[in-house]
Scaffold this motif. Structure first.
Motif, short mmCIF file in Angstrom:
data_model
loop_
_atom_site.label_atom_id
_atom_site.label_comp_id
_atom_site.label_asym_id
_atom_site.label_seq_id
_atom_site.Cartn_x
_atom_site.Cartn_y
_atom_site.Cartn_z
N ASP A 5 -10.57 62.42 26.68
CA ASP A 5 -10.39 60.93 27.16
C ASP A 5 -12.01 60.45 27.15
OD1 ASP A 5 -10.17 58.70 28.06
OD2 ASP A 5 -9.63 59.15 30.14
N PRO A 6 -12.36 59.80 26.01
CA PRO A 6 -13.56 59.33 25.59
C PRO A 6 -14.16 58.55 26.84
CG PRO A 6 -12.33 58.71 23.79
CD PRO A 6 -11.42 59.55 24.86
N SER A 7 -13.23 58.02 27.82
CA SER A 7 -13.82 57.03 28.74
C SER A 7 -14.43 57.75 30.10
CB SER A 7 -12.69 56.06 29.13
OG SER A 7 -11.76 56.75 29.70
N THR A 8 -14.22 59.38 30.08
CA THR A 8 -14.57 60.04 30.99
C THR A 8 -15.95 60.85 30.51
OG1 THR A 8 -13.29 62.03 30.52
CG2 THR A 8 -12.23 60.35 31.75
N ASP A 9 -16.72 61.18 31.44
CA ASP A 9 -17.91 61.93 31.27
C ASP A 9 -17.77 63.31 30.32
OD1 ASP A 9 -19.58 60.03 32.49
OD2 ASP A 9 -19.87 61.26 34.26
N ALA A 10 -16.51 63.85 30.74
CA ALA A 10 -16.45 64.91 30.13
C ALA A 10 -16.03 64.79 28.51
CB ALA A 10 -15.02 65.82 30.72
N GLY A 11 -15.14 63.62 28.54
CA GLY A 11 -14.78 63.06 27.02
C GLY A 11 -15.89 62.68 26.09
N LYS A 12 -17.03 62.11 26.97
CA LYS A 12 -17.98 61.65 26.25
C LYS A 12 -18.72 63.02 25.55
CE LYS A 12 -18.51 57.53 28.73
NZ LYS A 12 -18.99 56.59 30.11
N VAL A 13 -18.84 63.94 26.35
CA VAL A 13 -19.47 65.22 26.19
C VAL A 13 -18.89 65.60 24.83
CG1 VAL A 13 -19.88 67.60 26.77
CG2 VAL A 13 -20.53 65.69 28.05
N ARG A 14 -17.47 65.77 25.00
CA ARG A 14 -16.68 66.07 23.80
C ARG A 14 -17.20 65.45 22.41
NH1 ARG A 14 -13.29 70.21 24.74
NH2 ARG A 14 -12.39 70.45 26.57
N LEU A 15 -17.02 64.08 22.58
CA LEU A 15 -17.35 63.08 21.43
C LEU A 15 -18.78 63.54 20.75
CD1 LEU A 15 -16.52 60.83 20.06
CD2 LEU A 15 -17.69 59.41 21.72
N PRO A 18 -19.24 67.70 18.31
CA PRO A 18 -17.92 67.34 18.74
C PRO A 18 -16.92 68.29 18.95
CG PRO A 18 -18.20 67.09 16.39
CD PRO A 18 -19.54 67.54 16.79
N ASP A 19 -16.24 68.24 19.90
CA ASP A 19 -15.24 69.22 20.47
C ASP A 19 -13.91 68.44 20.74
OD1 ASP A 19 -14.15 71.46 20.99
OD2 ASP A 19 -15.07 71.54 22.96
N ASN A 20 -13.47 67.64 19.92
CA ASN A 20 -12.41 66.60 20.50
C ASN A 20 -11.09 66.88 19.79
OD1 ASN A 20 -13.27 65.72 18.01
ND2 ASN A 20 -13.96 63.70 18.71
N THR A 21 -10.98 68.10 19.34
CA THR A 21 -9.43 68.46 18.56
C THR A 21 -8.94 69.44 19.24
OG1 THR A 21 -10.65 67.64 16.43
CG2 THR A 21 -8.59 69.10 16.33
N LEU A 36 -21.84 69.33 32.92
CA LEU A 36 -22.15 68.26 33.54
C LEU A 36 -22.86 68.44 34.72
CD1 LEU A 36 -18.94 66.17 32.28
CD2 LEU A 36 -21.41 65.40 32.13
N ALA A 37 -22.02 69.64 35.66
CA ALA A 37 -22.84 69.61 36.77
C ALA A 37 -24.26 70.26 36.77
CB ALA A 37 -21.95 70.58 37.76
N MET A 38 -24.25 71.06 35.80
CA MET A 38 -25.71 71.73 35.76
C MET A 38 -26.92 70.75 35.00
SD MET A 38 -24.64 75.47 33.87
CE MET A 38 -26.27 75.82 33.70
N GLU A 39 -26.31 69.95 34.27
CA GLU A 39 -27.33 69.08 34.00
C GLU A 39 -27.28 67.35 34.46
OE1 GLU A 39 -29.76 69.58 31.39
OE2 GLU A 39 -29.28 71.86 31.04
N GLY A 40 -26.25 67.35 34.91
CA GLY A 40 -26.32 65.95 35.51
C GLY A 40 -25.96 64.77 34.62
N ARG A 41 -26.25 64.65 33.49
CA ARG A 41 -25.92 63.45 32.67
C ARG A 41 -25.27 63.94 31.20
NH1 ARG A 41 -28.71 58.88 33.26
NH2 ARG A 41 -30.48 58.98 34.95
N VAL A 42 -24.75 62.79 30.64
CA VAL A 42 -23.77 63.33 29.50
C VAL A 42 -24.39 63.95 28.61
CG1 VAL A 42 -22.21 62.23 27.78
CG2 VAL A 42 -21.97 61.52 30.19
N LYS A 43 -25.60 63.26 28.19
CA LYS A 43 -26.38 63.56 26.89
C LYS A 43 -27.11 65.12 27.16
CE LYS A 43 -27.18 59.28 24.49
NZ LYS A 43 -28.01 58.15 24.27
N ARG A 44 -27.47 65.22 28.29
CA ARG A 44 -28.12 66.50 28.54
C ARG A 44 -26.90 67.61 28.49
NH1 ARG A 44 -33.18 66.53 30.08
NH2 ARG A 44 -34.00 64.39 30.77
N LEU A 50 -24.14 72.30 22.99
CA LEU A 50 -24.59 72.55 21.69
C LEU A 50 -25.62 73.81 21.50
CD1 LEU A 50 -25.30 69.09 20.01
CD2 LEU A 50 -23.49 70.13 19.55
N GLU A 51 -26.58 73.83 22.51
CA GLU A 51 -27.30 75.11 22.47
C GLU A 51 -26.36 76.44 22.81
OE1 GLU A 51 -30.87 72.58 24.45
OE2 GLU A 51 -29.59 73.79 25.99
N THR A 52 -25.58 76.31 23.72
CA THR A 52 -24.74 77.38 23.69
C THR A 52 -23.85 77.65 22.63
OG1 THR A 52 -24.22 76.72 25.85
CG2 THR A 52 -22.70 78.08 25.34
#
Length: 121
Positions: A5-15, A18-21, A36-44, A50-52
């Motif tokens: 769900d791209p309206s949520t933070d998790a969905g934005k991370v997936r977008l 990209p990991d949305n399929t 999200l808990a470790m980094e605190g922000r969507v882009k981080r 991506l690093e993982t």
């Protein structure tokens, strides 16, 4: 479990990663929540994901050549790390804009403080 769900933070991370399929997702919802808990922000969080993925690509694929098929995990990992670095820079830029402002605001309330501010005496 997978949800997108791209309206949520998790969905934005997936977008962004990209990991949305659903048929071929890389991370569970719980793993994205941990990023999200470790980094605190969507882009981080997306950068950490991506690093993982990049580390996994390098460890699993390495450089393999079999008949006419060749994989190069190091090059894929490098491209993913460049994207992660770009996301981290964008996050820093976003934070700089959010934290922009000033710390001290001086007021001129009469002719004496005006003279002090303008002429320095």
């Amino acid at each position: 479990m997978f949800s997108y769900d791209p309206s949520t933070d998790a969905g934005k991370v997936r977008l962004l990663i990209p990991d949305n399929t659903e048929a071929s997702y890389v991370f569970d919802d719980e793993e994205i929540s941990v990023f999200l808990a470790m980094e605190g922000r969507v882009k981080r969080a997306a950068a950490m994901a991506l690093e993982t993925i990049a580390a996994n690509e390098v460890m699993v694929l390495k450089v393999i050549k079999l008949l006419d098929v060749q994989t190069d995990g190091a090059k894929v990992g490098d491209a993913l790390l460049k994207r992660a670095a770009l996301l981290r820079q964008q996050a820093e830029d976003d934070e700089a804009v959010e934290n922009a402002g000033f710390e001290i605001a001086e007021m001129v309330v009469d002719q004496f403080t005006y003279r002090e501010k303008v002429w320095g005496y």
